[in-house]
Design a protein around this motif. Structure first.
Motif, PDB file in Angstrom:
ATOM      1  N   ARG A   1       0.922  -1.149  -0.032  1.00 28.05           N
ATOM      2  CA  ARG A   1      -0.043  -0.125   0.063  1.00 28.05           C
ATOM      3  C   ARG A   1       0.848   1.444   0.225  1.00 28.05           C
ATOM      4  O   ARG A   1       1.609   1.619   1.041  1.00 28.05           O
ATOM      5  CB  ARG A   1      -0.826  -0.038   1.335  1.00 28.05           C
ATOM      6  CG  ARG A   1      -1.905  -1.155   1.241  1.00 28.05           C
ATOM      7  CD  ARG A   1      -2.615  -1.224   2.661  1.00 28.05           C
ATOM      8  NE  ARG A   1      -3.477  -2.314   2.868  1.00 28.05           N
ATOM      9  CZ  ARG A   1      -4.766  -2.659   2.510  1.00 28.05           C
ATOM     10  NH1 ARG A   1      -5.166  -1.323   1.893  1.00 28.05           N
ATOM     11  NH2 ARG A   1      -5.371  -3.506   2.498  1.00 28.05           N
TER      12      ARG A   1
ATOM     13  N   ASP B   1       2.295   4.959   0.074  1.00 23.16           N
ATOM     14  CA  ASP B   1       1.959   6.241   0.738  1.00 23.16           C
ATOM     15  C   ASP B   1       1.658   7.219  -0.126  1.00 23.16           C
ATOM     16  O   ASP B   1       2.511   7.706  -0.905  1.00 23.16           O
ATOM     17  CB  ASP B   1       2.860   6.536   1.752  1.00 23.16           C
ATOM     18  CG  ASP B   1       2.391   7.701   2.713  1.00 23.16           C
ATOM     19  OD1 ASP B   1       1.419   8.496   2.094  1.00 23.16           O
ATOM     20  OD2 ASP B   1       2.977   7.741   3.933  1.00 23.16           O
TER      21      ASP B   1
ATOM     22  N   ALA C   1       6.219  -1.630   7.335  1.00 20.83           N
ATOM     23  CA  ALA C   1       6.337  -0.292   6.560  1.00 20.83           C
ATOM     24  C   ALA C   1       7.935  -0.210   6.244  1.00 20.83           C
ATOM     25  O   ALA C   1       8.695  -0.598   6.997  1.00 20.83           O
ATOM     26  CB  ALA C   1       5.984   0.628   7.478  1.00 20.83           C
TER      27      ALA C   1
ATOM     28  N   THR D   1       3.401   0.611   2.917  1.00 22.32           N
ATOM     29  CA  THR D   1       3.104  -0.125   4.019  1.00 22.32           C
ATOM     30  C   THR D   1       2.843  -1.447   3.226  1.00 22.32           C
ATOM     31  O   THR D   1       2.260  -1.846   2.057  1.00 22.32           O
ATOM     32  CB  THR D   1       1.953   0.272   4.717  1.00 22.32           C
ATOM     33  OG1 THR D   1       0.604   0.700   3.732  1.00 22.32           O
ATOM     34  CG2 THR D   1       2.362   1.370   5.682  1.00 22.32           C
TER      35      THR D   1
ATOM     36  N   TYR E   1      -0.180   3.880   9.976  1.00 27.18           N
ATOM     37  CA  TYR E   1      -1.024   3.197   9.180  1.00 27.18           C
ATOM     38  C   TYR E   1      -2.106   2.530   9.984  1.00 27.18           C
ATOM     39  O   TYR E   1      -3.530   2.382   9.798  1.00 27.18           O
ATOM     40  CB  TYR E   1      -0.306   2.039   8.279  1.00 27.18           C
ATOM     41  CG  TYR E   1      -0.924   0.965   7.686  1.00 27.18           C
ATOM     42  CD1 TYR E   1      -1.667   1.359   6.558  1.00 27.18           C
ATOM     43  CD2 TYR E   1      -0.815  -0.315   7.982  1.00 27.18           C
ATOM     44  CE1 TYR E   1      -2.382   0.242   6.023  1.00 27.18           C
ATOM     45  CE2 TYR E   1      -1.377  -1.409   7.457  1.00 27.18           C
ATOM     46  CZ  TYR E   1      -2.318  -1.027   6.536  1.00 27.18           C
ATOM     47  OH  TYR E   1      -2.934  -2.074   5.688  1.00 27.18           O
TER      48      TYR E   1
END
Length: 634
Positions: free
Chosen positions: A98, A100, A270, A288, A373
């Motif tokens: 995921r 950022d 992360a 992440t 997160y």
């Protein structure tokens, strides 16, 4: 459930060559993709008896209905094929990234006739060269403004550029001196392309030759008494210095490296990347990762590097990659990256000096990104509502658990045993209703859980006004219930769900307390040590919450809070008990008490020591050692 899988291939059918394997579901969906130096050796780990597998690995192999593999000539080929298949099939049990999206980039549209520089969050502009991402949007805008003073390239949008080129009238940024493209009439397309090339070269390496050239030109203009031209060169030189100073020199000025800091827990990770060119940090990037299977830190680094450089062009791969731990197949990864770059690439662990300091900084940033997160997922109202709904469905409850109480036990080698109770209502912590329990005598953690819950459940039916406040609990309760609150607090309503830290033994002890209290309206679950499964009373197998489930993050946060609260209270009590007892011994000051605590750790350990053992400490003679022994054992 059978202990072996029906689709398990015969060992002799699996080759010993390197290759890539895929686990598929009944409908053909690819569940997991992996690589191996020896397919036979690697796949045998998945087909071990089911009870020996990690819970999430067991869920993957029991969901799958068959496995297939492809043999490749070399380990490097297996890396490339694994990356291609992961990208193509997006398997649910491989790690999920995921990015950022909060960081802006500087982009130069090299595919355009007259490339422009722009601020964007779109990382997929065809033919664009990216720099960054930058931590703040103003940072990239300031950098562009400084760079344009030295390398005046186009900044106007495509429609303004086409209109200006068709009419011969400069675009508005060109009229005010903010655009240096061909539409301004000051340069040709070829001259503009040369300036763009210099712009890109400077940003890629902070090339100090530009500073040297400007210094030489400035001095030559001054010597020729062309002071206006010298002033222009001076201003450009100041802009270059400002850009260079914005990115601190963190490594030697000939160092090109990418440094990855990683923070992880059982479910997520992360990654914080520092892009270092010419010894300076030219960009940062955070992402992440959701982990479905239990993988090692080395395997995680392997996946991170594959994703970072899977489609990178030659200029995107640095000479050195710095990581917290080496992946198992680091030699194959080096060959994989060297092939991408065209020259030798090294993967190294940052162990000392400036690199180690930068790695600590990157790891700290990754840790903060992981906390953010997880906090975002639990702080959002929609996410909390979804979490409670998922938890209700997973545990088979009639209603969503609006009030959840979680219990944990903490002790130091069996001494100073305390229990903690944390309360979450509507998915948020109610710290005013936290409670701590002192446990005088216990046999083990299961007995401690039973005692704490028995005492808590005994108070559930008391009217609200009858719930004692802190002073009453501390002074009159013989069982030693204490609380950190300082004002009178009352519980709003009984919990719908009790959670205990532990597996089946702890759940069984809690279920016994519920039965004896006659409470059949309260659900019960236990959190296993790795925070990945929920154990219910009398169930042989745990409930596995999906990795993407909001309920899993809520449960993890509740368990962490109960553990933190128990540890905090246990440490406070231990310090208070030990220092109170030892301060009563004549002749013992703070320094000697600290030495005793360091050596023995607790009053119980010190009480079991002999006089000879006590007097071995510096500063404690035979007389004082005998006094300490007599005081503790009288």
């Amino acid at each position: 459930m059978a202990d072996h899988l029906p689709y398990k291939p015969k060992p002799g059918d699996i080759p010993t060559d390197p290759g890539v394997y895929r686990f598929r579901a009944d409908d053909g969906t690819v569940l997991y993709v992996g690589k191996a130096k020896s397919l036979r050796q690697r796949l045998s780990n998945y087909f071990a008896p089911l009870h020996t597998l990690h819970e999430r690995t067991r869920r993957m192999v029991t969901t799958a209905t068959h496995v297939e593999w492809t043999v490749v000539p070399t380990d490097v080929d297996s890396l490339q094929l694994e990356y291609q298949w992961i990208k193509e099939f997006n398997p649910p049990f491989n790690v999920k990234y995921r990015d950022d999206k909060s960081y802006p980039f500087m982009a130069i549209t090299l595919a355009d006739e007259a490339p422009r520089v722009m601020v964007t969050r779109n990382a997929k502009i065809r033919g664009a060269k990216y720099f960054g991402p930058y931590p703040k949007i103003w940072a990239v805008k300031d950098t562009i403004e400084l760079m344009l003073k030295v390398f005046p390239i186009r900044t106007c949008n495509d429609s303004s550029y086409k209109k200006a080129m068709a009419t011969g009238k400069p675009c508005f940024p060109g009229q005010i001196g903010k655009c240096g493209g061909p539409c301004s009439g000051r340069v040709t397309i070829e001259e503009h392309r040369a300036i763009v090339d210099d712009f890109v070269a400077f940003m890629q390496g902070g090339d100090e030759r530009f500073a040297r050239d400007l210094t030489r030109k400035m001095r030559a203009a001054a010597a020729a008494m062309d002071y206006e031209r010298a002033a222009v060169y001076r201003d450009q030189l100041e802009s270059i210095d400002a850009v260079l100073n914005r990115s601190a020199l963190v490594l030697p000025d000939n160092e090109d490296a990418d440094l990855f800091g990683i923070a992880e827990d059982e479910l997520s990770a992360a990654v914080h990347l520092f892009v270092i060119r010419g010894g300076r940090v030219r960009g940062v990037h955070s992402s992440t990762i959701d982990k479905e299977l239990d993988i090692s830190s080395g395997d995680l680094v392997d996946q991170v590097l594959q994703r970072a450089y899977g489609e990178a062009r030659e200029e995107g791969v640095p000479r050195r990659v710095l990581v917290p731990v080496l992946p198992p197949a680091h030699e194959e990864l080096e060959a994989f990256l060297s092939e991408r770059r065209g020259t030798k690439v090294e993967i190294r662990v940052a162990q000392r000096g400036q690199r180690a300091e930068l790695m600590r900084n990157a790891t700290l940033n990754a840790t903060q990104a992981l906390v953010r997160y997880k906090s975002r997922r639990t702080a959002d109202f929609a996410a909390r509502s979804q979490a409670l709904g998922d938890l209700q469905e997973a545990l088979g409850m009639d209603t969503a658990p609006l009030r959840i109480e979680c219990y944990d036990i903490s002790h130091l080698q069996g001494t100073n045993v305390v229990g903690s109770m944390v309360v979450f209502e509507d998915g948020l912590a109610r710290k005013d209703q936290y409670r701590s329990f002192s446990i005088a005598e216990t046999t083990d953690d299961t007995d401690s859980i039973y005692q704490v819950l028995a005492r808590r459940l005994a108070r559930l039916d008391e009217p609200e006004e009858a719930v004692p406040d802190v002073a009453e609990l501390a002074m009159s309760d013989a069982e030693g219930v204490v609380t950190e609150a300082s004002k009178k607090k009352r519980f709003s309503y009984p919990p719908q769900l009790l959670i205990v830290d532990g597996g089946q033994p702890q759940v069984s002890a809690a279920a016994r307390a519920l039965r004896e209290a006659g409470r059949t309206d309260i659900a019960l679950a236990g959190i296993a040590k790795r925070l990945e499964e929920l154990w219910l009373p009398d169930d042989d197998y745990p409930v596995i919450l999906p990795r993407s489930s909001e309920a899993l993050y809520l449960v993890q946060r509740i368990r962490d809070e109960a553990h933190r609260f128990a540890i905090t209270h246990q440490r406070k009590r231990r310090r208070r008990d030990i220092r109170t007892i030892l301060s009563e011994v004549p002749g013992l000051g703070e320094a000697r008490i600290a030495a005793l605590l360091t050596q023995f750790g607790s009053v119980t350990s010190l009480r079991g020591a002999s006089v000879d053992q006590i007097q071995e400490l510096p500063g404690i003679g035979p007389v004082l050692a005998a006094t300490i022994y007599d005081h503790l054992n009288r």
